[in-house]
Design a protein around this motif. Structure first.
Motif, short mmCIF file in Angstrom:
data_model
loop_
_atom_site.label_atom_id
_atom_site.label_comp_id
_atom_site.label_asym_id
_atom_site.label_seq_id
_atom_site.Cartn_x
_atom_site.Cartn_y
_atom_site.Cartn_z
N GLU A 123 30.91 26.74 52.04
CA GLU A 123 30.08 27.83 51.52
C GLU A 123 29.04 28.26 52.54
OE1 GLU A 123 30.21 29.62 48.65
OE2 GLU A 123 32.14 28.62 48.37
N THR A 125 29.51 28.97 55.75
CA THR A 125 30.03 29.68 56.90
C THR A 125 29.31 31.00 57.16
OG1 THR A 125 31.97 30.73 57.86
CG2 THR A 125 31.84 30.71 55.48
N THR A 127 30.62 33.43 58.59
CA THR A 127 31.62 34.50 58.58
C THR A 127 31.83 35.10 57.18
OG1 THR A 127 33.47 32.97 58.18
CG2 THR A 127 32.84 33.39 60.48
N LYS A 128 31.28 34.48 56.18
CA LYS A 128 31.59 34.90 54.81
C LYS A 128 31.26 36.37 54.58
CE LYS A 128 30.96 33.53 49.99
NZ LYS A 128 30.34 32.54 49.07
N ALA A 167 36.89 33.20 54.71
CA ALA A 167 36.07 33.95 53.75
C ALA A 167 35.69 35.34 54.27
CB ALA A 167 34.82 33.16 53.37
#
Length: 217
Positions: A123, A125, A127-128, A167
């Motif tokens: 959760e 990251t 990059t989400k 994500a």
């Protein structure tokens, strides 16, 4: 200042490759919207990244102060690729279908940037939610309802890796029948190819503007 990470993986050069033409249309529209922005470009055919090695893999799960010299060197190269993804406001990927899958150079890049606990399966990251546009060109048609629908492994694979593991917010642009001008057996399909290519070019420009508006909101 917005940053676009642009990845191309077609073995065909500019002027021949459909995926390169469509990613170029996106990038041109993006740069018009971001004249002071930054584009980080990787041509994985001209400059392939290393395939994942044991050192590069195991270093991702070990404390830096325990890395061997080989792990440290391999992981430093991997971190550079990861940071490009983490620092991007938007990502653009040219992913032509080769033998039902993505080019091996693109797979090598993905293997480097997918790191469980940092970019993937966590959760936390960075990059989400980053918008990623994938130009998934293909020589024939693998669209729903076609005889070869069951052989479509590019979008399925990239949706799983980019969308589920990293994500990212994935959108596909799919120019089809790219072999029609080159295969006499497909000559009757050239008008359909040209229409698909034209739509993909328009969709790329529109997608670039859409992503720009989203980032500005």
């Amino acid at each position: 200042m917005a940053t676009l990470l642009h990845i191309d993986s077609s073995v065909s050069p500019d002027g021949v490759s459909v995926s390169r033409a469509v990613t170029d249309a996106f990038r041109t529209a993006w740069e018009e919207q971001h004249p002071d922005g930054t584009v980080v470009y990787r041509d994985l055919t001209a400059h392939p990244v290393p395939h994942i090695t044991a050192d590069a893999h195991t270093a991702g799960f070990a404390a830096p102060d325990t890395h061997t010299p080989g792990q440290a060197e391999a992981f430093a190269a991997r971190v550079k690729l990861i940071e490009e993804v983490e620092n991007a406001d938007a990502i653009l990927i040219g992913a032509p279908m080769y033998n039902l899958s993505v080019p091996s150079t693109l797979k090598a890049w993905l293997d480097n940037v997918v790191l469980v606990g940092r970019t993937a399966m966590t959760e936390d990251t960075k990059t989400k939610g980053t918008p990623v546009t994938v130009v998934a060109s293909r020589g024939g048609s693998y669209a729903p309802g076609t005889p070869r629908e069951g052989f479509e492994y590019v979008q399925n694979y990239l949706e799983a890796v980019l969308g589920e593991m990293l994500a990212l917010d994935v959108e596909f642009i799919v120019p089809e029948l790219t072999m029609a001008p080159h295969n006499p057996a497909m000559s009757d399909l050239i008008p359909l190819f040209e229409a698909s290519r034209s739509k993909a070019l328009d969709d790329a420009a529109a997608r670039a503007k859409e992503v720009t508006e989203r980032l500005a909101a």
